[in-house]
Design a protein around this motif. Sequence first.
Motif, mmCIF file in Angstrom:
data_model
loop_
_atom_site.group_PDB
_atom_site.id
_atom_site.type_symbol
_atom_site.label_atom_id
_atom_site.label_comp_id
_atom_site.label_asym_id
_atom_site.label_seq_id
_atom_site.Cartn_x
_atom_site.Cartn_y
_atom_site.Cartn_z
ATOM 1 N N PRO A 265 0.798 -1.224 0.000
ATOM 2 C CA PRO A 265 0.000 0.000 0.000
ATOM 3 C C PRO A 265 0.839 1.288 0.000
ATOM 4 O O PRO A 265 0.234 2.349 0.076
ATOM 5 C CB PRO A 265 -0.748 -0.124 1.342
ATOM 6 N N GLU A 266 2.168 1.160 -0.082
ATOM 7 C CA GLU A 266 2.996 2.364 0.050
ATOM 8 C C GLU A 266 2.650 3.428 -0.998
ATOM 9 O O GLU A 266 2.490 4.601 -0.670
ATOM 10 C CB GLU A 266 4.483 2.013 -0.027
ATOM 11 N N ASP A 267 2.551 3.009 -2.262
ATOM 12 C CA ASP A 267 2.258 3.975 -3.318
ATOM 13 C C ASP A 267 0.757 4.194 -3.517
ATOM 14 O O ASP A 267 0.306 5.307 -3.754
ATOM 15 C CB ASP A 267 2.884 3.510 -4.642
ATOM 16 N N VAL A 268 0.027 3.119 -3.483
ATOM 17 C CA VAL A 268 -1.434 3.190 -3.647
ATOM 18 C C VAL A 268 -2.078 2.288 -2.606
ATOM 19 O O VAL A 268 -1.677 1.138 -2.448
ATOM 20 C CB VAL A 268 -1.887 2.635 -5.021
ATOM 21 N N GLN A 269 -3.077 2.799 -1.948
ATOM 22 C CA GLN A 269 -3.821 1.967 -1.008
ATOM 23 C C GLN A 269 -5.042 1.404 -1.726
ATOM 24 O O GLN A 269 -5.649 2.070 -2.560
ATOM 25 C CB GLN A 269 -4.249 2.789 0.197
ATOM 26 N N ILE A 270 -5.377 0.186 -1.401
ATOM 27 C CA ILE A 270 -6.484 -0.468 -2.107
ATOM 28 C C ILE A 270 -7.490 -1.046 -1.119
ATOM 29 O O ILE A 270 -7.116 -1.677 -0.124
ATOM 30 C CB ILE A 270 -5.958 -1.600 -3.010
ATOM 31 N N ILE A 271 -8.751 -0.804 -1.410
ATOM 32 C CA ILE A 271 -9.829 -1.457 -0.661
ATOM 33 C C ILE A 271 -10.703 -2.218 -1.642
ATOM 34 O O ILE A 271 -11.091 -1.674 -2.684
ATOM 35 C CB ILE A 271 -10.688 -0.426 0.110
ATOM 36 N N GLY A 272 -10.976 -3.445 -1.327
ATOM 37 C CA GLY A 272 -11.853 -4.257 -2.159
ATOM 38 C C GLY A 272 -13.227 -4.405 -1.513
ATOM 39 O O GLY A 272 -13.571 -3.672 -0.579
ATOM 40 N N PHE A 273 -13.974 -5.363 -1.979
ATOM 41 C CA PHE A 273 -15.313 -5.586 -1.431
ATOM 42 C C PHE A 273 -15.618 -7.073 -1.504
ATOM 43 O O PHE A 273 -15.380 -7.697 -2.552
ATOM 44 C CB PHE A 273 -16.351 -4.820 -2.261
ATOM 45 N N ASP A 274 -16.106 -7.629 -0.428
ATOM 46 C CA ASP A 274 -16.599 -9.021 -0.309
ATOM 47 C C ASP A 274 -16.121 -9.680 0.977
ATOM 48 O O ASP A 274 -16.880 -10.368 1.633
ATOM 49 C CB ASP A 274 -16.166 -9.920 -1.475
ATOM 50 N N GLY A 275 -14.823 -9.477 1.270
ATOM 51 C CA GLY A 275 -14.288 -10.146 2.444
ATOM 52 C C GLY A 275 -13.717 -11.504 2.102
ATOM 53 O O GLY A 275 -13.836 -12.453 2.875
ATOM 54 N N ALA A 276 -13.097 -11.596 0.930
ATOM 55 C CA ALA A 276 -12.525 -12.872 0.495
ATOM 56 C C ALA A 276 -11.331 -13.255 1.361
ATOM 57 O O ALA A 276 -10.464 -12.434 1.645
ATOM 58 C CB ALA A 276 -12.093 -12.765 -0.964
ATOM 59 N N ARG A 277 -11.313 -14.509 1.765
ATOM 60 C CA ARG A 277 -10.181 -15.052 2.507
ATOM 61 C C ARG A 277 -9.756 -16.350 1.872
ATOM 62 O O ARG A 277 -10.550 -17.028 1.223
ATOM 63 C CB ARG A 277 -10.562 -15.274 3.970
#
Lengths: 332, 332
Positions: A265-277
Amino acid sequence: MMRKMSTAPTMKDVAREAGVALGTVSKVVNGLPVGENYRIRVEAAIEKLDYQVNSYAQGLKSSRTYSIAVLLPNTFNPFFADLAHQLNLALQKRRYKMLLCCTAFNPTEEQEYINMVRQNKVDGIIGLTYNPDLVVEPDTPYVTIDRYMGPGIPCVASDNYAGGQMAAEKLADLGCKKVAFLRIGSSLTNEPNKRRSGFENGCLARQLNYEMKILDDGDPFDGFIDFLREHFHNGKLDFDGLFCVTDNLAFQIMKVLESMGLKVPEDVQIIGFDGARMFGDGRYVCSTIVQPTDAIAEMCVELVLMDNAALRPPLVCLPVSYAYGGTTMERP
Amino acid sequence: MMRKMSTAPTMKDVAREAGVALGTVSKVVNGLPVGENYRIRVEAAIEKLDYQVNSYAQGLKSSRTYSIAVLLPNTFNPFFADLAHQLNLALQKRRYKMLLCCTAFNPTEEQEYINMVRQNKVDGIIGLTYNPDLVVEPDTPYVTIDRYMGPGIPCVASDNYAGGQMAAEKLADLGCKKVAFLRIGSSLTNEPNKRRSGFENGCLARQLNYEMKILDDGDPFDGFIDFLREHFHNGKLDFDGLFCVTDNLAFQIMKVLESMGLKVPEDVQIIGFDGARMFGDGRYVCSTIVQPTDAIAEMCVELVLMDNAALRPPLVCLPVSYAYGGTTMERP
DNA sequence: TATGCTAAACGAAACGTTTCATGAAATTTC
DNA sequence: GAAATTTCATGAAACGTTTCGTTTAGCATA
């Protein structure tokens, strides 16, 4: 002295063994009121003969089959896998069987499965489908996940709007100045589409600059690569945060960023959706808005089995939560 | 002039509509030889009334239900998820339905599902189970995955021995000098246990030093942490390669190594087993021995539906392959 | 003891198929 | 052209339950 053991014992055999009438056995089997001494005799006979009800005869006669069909695109995607698992649990708790149908996002498959399932006289259908004009038997209770299909067909979903908003707020909290929303998926109106408006709203509320890149189902994935390239100058991306509409997309985008020499995440932070594990209990694939699959499954089952169809709500939204998965900057 | 539409049309309705006998309709529906002109009339009537066979009546009468029960521990683990998907595909191809039962590795659940499924008169069962003394109805065809349960019950598995050997060879090829095999799992004899002997043999053949750490199902995971700590001196691990019995374990071990400050694959190379991937088509979770889930599924279905039970082989081993997943040193 | 009432067991009918013995029609044979 | 043979539609019986109108048993009342 041979017993005839060639065929499985029936209620008639049990009745004969116990010295009672057929109907009495039926009552015992179904837990209906029966005189105590009769019950005991019948239960002993059942035990002795190792009697098992024939659920096909039962289904034929009562048109109650204790089985629910579940339509999902696949079991690959951890979100769907999770859903399958939770639905199985919720159904099992009520002694229902689950007929699983994987449709591969294919509208024709979806319709074919629905038809097949009609023949099988399942007691209900729970479907996460993409065919906009699916024809469902009006007399089979139908509950959808994520897709509102009209009155009388309840839809269960996460609170996608709140999830989008939550993602925007989180990115703002984490210090992002300019973010983007990436989405690929069905162009039909459906619940997950609300992630966009929730996110937009969240950005506005926090005065966070944002852009959107929306692709439709058929569109080539390269659209995203082009988009990212356009915003890539001198080894730096215009965005310091990305909200991807699913973890699956986030996963793919991370590979693209990596190939561009960018660090998450240093250059770009990312958030997804679903909660995949990964393995059901492993860490999250990425920082993500987690869908409550257990509650979704429970609610679907609840609704599909509900006696009074008139009381079924058209839409149920369940609360989401944020989870750290290593693609945002905070410590867990 | 109202038609009675309250209830679904039956064969009798079709027969009346077409002006033929009941048996004729049955023949048409089942594709048995019927005079051409009759067939046309019946098909028209079926079309007109939108007739669907009632598979419960069919099941009752013919004791053929066109459904197969599949017992799996869960759908979380990508290997099981993949298996579920491939089984669904293989069954669907033959117009069979899949009753999915998730057993959570629980012997009681497993037995309960088997019992439940007996009532449902499925045409067969495909099970990946752990209960060593599962009682299965002898008259329901049963096929296992990975676990040999006795004569008459075919077992389908990967070539686990070859897979273990392959892992050893690969590690040797990649320049490892001292490796370890880590396993946790059922202590029953089963096919996956052959991974160990295959690996051992591979190591011997290549004169590769190796150690083993074997835990049983109930054992605490900490056993591995202790083992690794014991072989950790001055920031360096005694091993430069690890073969983990499953990708799931590899995944967990990587977290441990990370917490010890070790880098994968620079400090330690890791090979797992199963071929787990994130979203069905994403990259592999780790370098791994890939199980051919498609072939396994196809074979299971083939065997469970086989007419002549006597011809069923007791054990079928299918070829595995190696896949790069970023936890070994070579370029893909 | 005779009568009325309740509760619960009884067992025939029905659910929608498949199967099979029956018989009619079409075809072949001499 | 009549008899023998084949072909194939017919419809009743059966599969194993549930349901429901009927009957019986049990009990209280007078």
